[in-house]
Enzyme design. Structure first.
Site, PDB file in Angstrom:
ATOM      1  N   VAL A  15     -12.248   0.751   6.380  1.00 39.41           N
ATOM      2  CA  VAL A  15     -13.443   0.025   5.948  1.00 39.41           C
ATOM      3  C   VAL A  15     -13.771   0.438   4.511  1.00 39.41           C
ATOM      4  CG1 VAL A  15     -15.865  -0.496   6.432  1.00 39.41           C
ATOM      5  CG2 VAL A  15     -14.341   0.097   8.315  1.00 39.41           C
ATOM      6  N   ILE A  67       0.828  -1.212   0.000  1.00 44.84           N
ATOM      7  CA  ILE A  67       0.000   0.000   0.000  1.00 44.84           C
ATOM      8  C   ILE A  67       0.862   1.262   0.000  1.00 44.84           C
ATOM      9  CG2 ILE A  67      -1.662   1.344   1.352  1.00 44.84           C
ATOM     10  CD1 ILE A  67      -2.902  -1.319   2.233  1.00 44.84           C
ATOM     11  N   LYS A 123      -5.371  -0.653  10.713  1.00 41.63           N
ATOM     12  CA  LYS A 123      -6.609  -0.784  11.492  1.00 41.63           C
ATOM     13  C   LYS A 123      -6.361  -0.959  12.988  1.00 41.63           C
ATOM     14  CE  LYS A 123      -8.519  -4.061   8.723  1.00 41.63           C
ATOM     15  NZ  LYS A 123      -8.189  -3.814   7.320  1.00 41.63           N
ATOM     16  N   ALA A 132     -11.954   0.504   1.840  1.00 36.87           N
ATOM     17  CA  ALA A 132     -10.890   1.227   1.122  1.00 36.87           C
ATOM     18  C   ALA A 132     -11.312   2.675   0.859  1.00 36.87           C
ATOM     19  CB  ALA A 132     -10.510   0.501  -0.166  1.00 36.87           C
ATOM     20  N   THR A 147       2.123   0.915   7.745  1.00 39.96           N
ATOM     21  CA  THR A 147       2.570  -0.356   8.319  1.00 39.96           C
ATOM     22  C   THR A 147       1.357  -1.064   8.915  1.00 39.96           C
ATOM     23  OG1 THR A 147       2.875   0.380  10.617  1.00 39.96           O
ATOM     24  CG2 THR A 147       4.653   0.859   9.086  1.00 39.96           C
ATOM     25  N   GLY A 168      -7.916  -4.061  -2.159  1.00 39.31           N
ATOM     26  CA  GLY A 168      -6.780  -4.041  -3.071  1.00 39.31           C
ATOM     27  C   GLY A 168      -5.902  -2.837  -2.815  1.00 39.31           C
ATOM     28  N   LEU A 179     -14.036   3.844  -0.515  1.00 36.96           N
ATOM     29  CA  LEU A 179     -15.479   4.130  -0.520  1.00 36.96           C
ATOM     30  C   LEU A 179     -15.864   5.023   0.659  1.00 36.96           C
ATOM     31  CD1 LEU A 179     -16.993   0.593  -1.268  1.00 36.96           C
ATOM     32  CD2 LEU A 179     -16.696   2.473  -2.877  1.00 36.96           C
ATOM     33  N   LYS A 183     -13.628  -4.665  10.917  1.00 34.85           N
ATOM     34  CA  LYS A 183     -14.293  -3.589  10.174  1.00 34.85           C
ATOM     35  C   LYS A 183     -15.660  -3.239  10.771  1.00 34.85           C
ATOM     36  CE  LYS A 183     -11.802  -4.355   5.873  1.00 34.85           C
ATOM     37  NZ  LYS A 183     -11.767  -5.104   4.601  1.00 34.85           N
ATOM     38  N   GLY A 209      -3.903 -13.203  -6.488  1.00 36.04           N
ATOM     39  CA  GLY A 209      -3.411 -12.220  -5.518  1.00 36.04           C
ATOM     40  C   GLY A 209      -4.528 -11.498  -4.776  1.00 36.04           C
ATOM     41  N   ASP A 265     -10.811 -10.115   9.839  1.00 34.71           N
ATOM     42  CA  ASP A 265     -10.692  -8.819   9.179  1.00 34.71           C
ATOM     43  C   ASP A 265     -12.063  -8.144   9.069  1.00 34.71           C
ATOM     44  OD1 ASP A 265      -9.170  -6.879   7.537  1.00 34.71           O
ATOM     45  OD2 ASP A 265     -10.523  -7.598   5.955  1.00 34.71           O
TER      46      ASP A 265
END
Lengths: 492, 492
Positions: free
Chosen positions: A284, A150, A254, A286, A230, A472, A288, A357, A339, A353
């Protein structure tokens, strides 16, 4: 006491000491003036001499000298006819953590002078230029830690868009500091982003998050933001200190928002108190607008009763691909090969995960929840979870194919589809595999889209829905990038 | 010139004139001080006498007296240790259009004094109380014109929620002025919303938008907002004047945003210059976050390439109901009977309302378009449009049932559905009836939901979608209500 100011300025004038700025607030028991530092000692002696009787009699408290100060004056015609100039000025000073020690502005008003600490001078000057001279390019000073998928993508995006940003938004995003686990680089002119990998390898000093934060603080630049790419709890340990020096934070990490509740709360309050931002929208969905939509609903007086979401792009993709054509394990394998999953797909399939969220969303609504409070219905049989390697996991997953096919068939017979859905309902949070029919908003989901459904007092019969790609490196980095640009508008 | 301040304050002291506040900015060629108005004439004489030589020699310009001023002081321990206090203070003054004539704040700093016009004193005092005393309830002062379906619903919503708003958000929405075509009522304590209809009928004076605006301006209240719930172009004619007095505007009236482009642009700029808001989110999608999402995308550096939308709740409902079970004219008739359409349904079916909405979105993206630039594919045959009455229209519409059934069947055979879609594509705007297949986001639409699809540089492969109820008095009024609450947070 009439006569004090007369005697004060008389004594100074008789000794050829020029006073640069005077200010005496109403009902204030003191008078404040600025003079050349070279005159300070002499001025003190003169005043102590002139008022020796009052001082020994306790009528005058003390003569206090403050050193290392600068006067900064904004000069312009008709400033007083324009409400808002002082608001813009002092707002920008506040957001950049510049203490204004004294202010003088007379009614003729072509000049508004402020006294600030000398060490804040260049920061204050830059800030003023950026807020008042619209032709000037604004600068956002970025300190980025973590150059993995990222972080690296974000650096490339900043590099690619820098020209266009300067042209269309008069905005320069300058990466001043850059660090990963092995090295760090600082360049007060901005790190050359075309070569950031090389620079880190060749010129990078040995790193340490403490040293990185220290260097960032001592640079004392205006409009600074710390970007944590990180997944490190150690970095999160520095957040409060960073916010306390009036440096904003933007992060896809997060840990802070889904970890200890007290810390999460404290970080938000610290940012608020300093008039800066603690940003984690990409936690949450990405890029959006999920957290922002939630906050807008709250801020506008709505009450959020329930949130439903497909919050994992990976799991969205897996269940959208899982048809009669191919087995569940084949779909998961294919997703891994593309991926779309973590290196070990169990880190997606175990639901943790997604649980983090929905926890973050529940906290944003206002509930004091911890991760343990989220009920997680796992997808995988225990044997899959216990498998010692990814390969062994896939062997176990194949054995579970019949189980998943059975679930799928039963849904299919009822005209339903399988979706892995996170729910927050009046403070209770849970994550489970559900079978939804055609009237359900999640039925029509496709690709690796996320979808978030808000049911509120206002959106009660029919929900408010936000949908789009939510996973992604590209969209997550773009989400952080968007936060940086919005932040620069907020600060400037 | 050293010695000037000494002589000035000496002369005043010798005549027993107390100086309340002094301020002399650096490099300023003037010195400013405040005193009791009763002393003003005498002080001027004393100063003109003391400096007669300099005045006649042209070395001192003039002694200017400004009348009708008030000094407002904020006093608190440790103010200077808290950056941001002056930012909050002056920001709030600016947003309320209060000119700050002079400022004094000394380095001992328990006191920050400002000089303002006496007529702004109570407004400034209220503002300061609200921004600094968090325990105090903030007040938003509302001036509402137009008490029809939306305006009336909004008044009821404010009335219903007022208690809860005070409890949960420390916010009081006070309707100070209220007007419709026949009458207007003002109450500086807040109009009793349980009886607004009665009050208008019994106590209302004859109205006129000019008189209403004049009364609103002369009240000079802090945190004021003008809410236009009419569909009147005459009211829109007052917008610029209102914004210029630092009063925000919130309106579901689409005339300003979809009318003359120059006016639209000017209103936005005027609001921006005064640090206030011109709000019209409910123009598209009622309370759904459409314009705000668009602006957030832009602000965060994204480029909007294309917008697709089902923007009419009425037409959404009609095409969602139009199945093999019933004819098109029956569906339209039913929608009218349920109150989902305009009294004459042709005002929905002619596409003009949808065209205005996509025009507004195109303008928000940045395109200088007019309504004539929007290509509208009408739904109705000419005979329907020409029909002299609603009844005659329905007779004509029945004759067109075969045509609509034919369209529906052809779509159905391809597995598609009919949707009336508005599109903005790189600056071109059009509205047309389309037949969409299952992969299209609009396929799954139901009820009277609106859906807006953004295709941008960032959301290019897969769009960002916002969906939810977007029509009707309840959600539209709720959208305006939400704007009022957000505005109060912005101002306070």
């Amino acid at each position: 006491v009439p006569g004090v100011s007369s005697r004060l300025f008389g004594a100074l004038a008789n000794n050829q000491i020029s006073v640069i700025l005077i200010t005496q607030a109403s009902s204030e028991h003191s008078i404040c003036f600025a003079l050349d530092p070279a005159d300070a000692r002499k001025a003190r002696e003169i005043i102590e001499d002139e008022f020796s009787v009052e001082i020994s009699g306790g009528k005058i408290d003390q003569v206090a000298v403050e050193d290392d100060m600068s006067i900064l004056a904004i000069i312009g015609e008709n400033m007083r006819r324009t409400p808002g100039i002082s608001g813009t000025l002092f707002g920008a000073m506040g957001k950049n953590g510049v203490n204004v020690v004294a202010i003088a502005q007379g009614s003729s008003e072509r000049n508004l002078s402020i006294v600030i600490a000398k060490q804040d001078l260049s920061k204050a000057l830059n800030t003023i230029h950026e807020v008042f001279f619209l032709s000037d390019v604004k600068t956002l000073n970025v300190f980025l830690i973590g150059t993995g998928l990222i972080g690296g993508t974000l650096l490339n995006q900043i590099s690619e868009h820098s020209h266009q940003l300067e042209e269309t938004q008069q905005l320069k995003i300058n990466v001043i500091g850059l660090a990963n686990q092995d090295a760090m680089v600082f360049d007060s002119q901005g790190v050359d982003l075309a070569n950031w990998q090389k620079l880190l390898k060749s010129k990078g000093e040995p790193t340490g998050i403490g040293a990185f934060v220290q260097s960032m603080k001592s640079l004392n630049l205006s409009n600074s933001v710390f970007v944590d790419c990180t997944a490190s709890p150690e970095v999160v340990g520095f957040y409060e200190d960073i916010l306390n020096t009036s440096i904003s934070i933007a992060t896809p990490n997060k840990i802070a928002s889904s970890g200890d509740y007290t810390l999460y709360k404290k970080l938000k309050e610290t940012a608020f108190r300093h008039g800066i931002k603690f940003l984690y929208e990409t936690n949450v969905g990405a890029g959006l607008p999920v957290i922002s939509t939630l906050n807008d609903l709250k801020l506008s007086g709505d009450r959020i009763k329930r949130i439903e979401g497909v919050l994992s792009g990976t799991l969205s993709y897996i269940f959208n691909q899982f048809t009669s054509e191919q087995s569940f394990s084949t779909v998961v394998k294919e997703a891994m090969d593309r991926g779309y999953t973590e290196p070990d797909p169990r880190n997606d399939l175990n639901g943790m995960d997604v649980a983090r969220k929905i926890l973050i969303l529940a906290r944003e609504v206002g509930y004091e929840l911890a991760l343990e409070d989220v009920e997680i219905e796992g997808l995988l049989p225990q044997a899959c979870l216990n498998a010692p390697s990814v390969e062994a996991f896939f062997n176990e997953l194949e054995l579970a194919d019949d189980h998943f096919e059975d679930l799928r068939k039963r849904a299919d017979e009822k005209g339903q589809k399988l979706r892995y859905i996170a729910i927050m309902d009046e403070g209770k949070a849970f994550v489970r595999l559900m079978s939804v029919d055609i009237d359900n908003p999640f039925y029509g989901l496709s690709g690796s889209d996320n979808m978030i459904v808000f049911i509120t007092d206002r959106y009660s019969d029919r929900p408010l829905v936000v949908k789009g790609p939510g996973a992604g490196a590209e969209v997550t980095a773009a989400g952080v990038f968007a936060e940086l640009i919005s932040l620069s508008h907020f600060l400037g």
